[in-house]
Design a protein around this motif. Structure first.
Motif, PDB file in Angstrom:
ATOM      1  N   LEU A   1       0.841  -1.082   0.186  1.00  0.00           N
ATOM      2  CA  LEU A   1      -0.133  -0.019  -0.005  1.00  0.00           C
ATOM      3  C   LEU A   1       0.818   1.250  -0.111  1.00  0.00           C
ATOM      4  CD1 LEU A   1      -2.500  -1.344   2.817  1.00  0.00           C
ATOM      5  CD2 LEU A   1      -2.574  -1.727   0.277  1.00  0.00           C
ATOM      6  N   ILE A   2       0.720   2.139  -0.912  1.00  0.00           N
ATOM      7  CA  ILE A   2       1.546   3.263  -1.130  1.00  0.00           C
ATOM      8  C   ILE A   2       0.692   4.640  -0.940  1.00  0.00           C
ATOM      9  CG2 ILE A   2       2.929   4.481  -2.721  1.00  0.00           C
ATOM     10  CD1 ILE A   2       3.377   1.955  -4.401  1.00  0.00           C
ATOM     11  N   GLN A   3       1.159   5.545   0.002  1.00  0.00           N
ATOM     12  CA  GLN A   3       0.651   6.657   0.300  1.00  0.00           C
ATOM     13  C   GLN A   3       1.789   7.653   0.023  1.00  0.00           C
ATOM     14  OE1 GLN A   3      -0.347   7.882   4.201  1.00  0.00           O
ATOM     15  NE2 GLN A   3      -1.771   9.294   3.458  1.00  0.00           N
ATOM     16  N   GLN A   4       1.313   8.723  -1.088  1.00  0.00           N
ATOM     17  CA  GLN A   4       2.486   9.887  -1.331  1.00  0.00           C
ATOM     18  C   GLN A   4       1.785  11.026  -1.204  1.00  0.00           C
ATOM     19  OE1 GLN A   4       3.349  10.799  -4.886  1.00  0.00           O
ATOM     20  NE2 GLN A   4       1.461  10.550  -5.257  1.00  0.00           N
ATOM     21  N   HIS A   5       2.566  12.092  -1.053  1.00  0.00           N
ATOM     22  CA  HIS A   5       1.931  13.607  -1.287  1.00  0.00           C
ATOM     23  C   HIS A   5       2.097  13.935  -2.346  1.00  0.00           C
ATOM     24  CE1 HIS A   5       1.844  17.830  -0.613  1.00  0.00           C
ATOM     25  NE2 HIS A   5       1.280  17.517   0.427  1.00  0.00           N
TER      26      HIS A   5
END
Length: 167
Positions: A86-90
């Motif tokens: 799971l990837i969260q990026q600004h």
């Protein structure tokens, strides 16, 4: 660690000049050189039913680039041996096509690591930041119009109560 080497903004935090982020006239990036991958990666063992809970937790987490790293990865390992990344990026780290480049590099680095290989020097070269409108080939006037439309969209969202201003 290779991804952090290639994408220096992932190792940076934003420092607003003049106080509040939205009122700052200019933003500075404070790049941290000695950052552990552990600060960007969580590894969780979970049942398949819990995967949705982790996806929702990540979806609802707000990234504040003045306090948080702009990239966070969560590896969810399932009892079957399958894994989900799971990837969260600004969006300031990689938006649009740049995000696809980041995912391609991540896939390349994971493939190399699985094969016990090291990346080449060119694969580790820092990614050059380009203006977000550069790929569109807009004239100066076109870029100004594009930026104006963004502010109109933000004002509409604020008036309708769809987004809330940061305090």
């Amino acid at each position: 660690g290779w991804l952090l080497q290639r994408y220096w903004p992932a190792r940076a935090k934003v420092v607003p000049r003049g106080g509040h982020l939205l009122k700052a006239g200019k933003l500075d990036f404070q790049v941290h050189e000695n950052v552990s991958v552990d600060e960007f990666l969580d590894v969780i063992d979970a049942d398949p039913a819990e995967l949705v809970v982790h996806q929702e937790r990540i979806r609802d987490r707000h990234l504040d680039w003045t306090r948080d790293w702009p990239l966070h990865l969560t590896l969810v390992r399932l009892p079957s041996g399958d894994s989900h990344l799971l990837i969260q990026q600004h969006h300031g780290l990689a938006d649009g096509r740049a995000f696809m480049d980041l995912l391609g590099d991540l896939q390349d680095f994971l493939t190399l690591a699985a094969a016990g290989q090291e990346p080449t020097r060119s694969q580790l070269a820092p990614v050059e930041r380009r203006g977000e409108l550069e790929p569109l080939g807009l004239s100066r006037l076109g870029a100004l119009w594009w930026g104006f439309q963004g502010w109109v969209w933000l004002a509409f969202m604020l008036v309708r109560g769809i987004v809330q201003p940061l305090t």
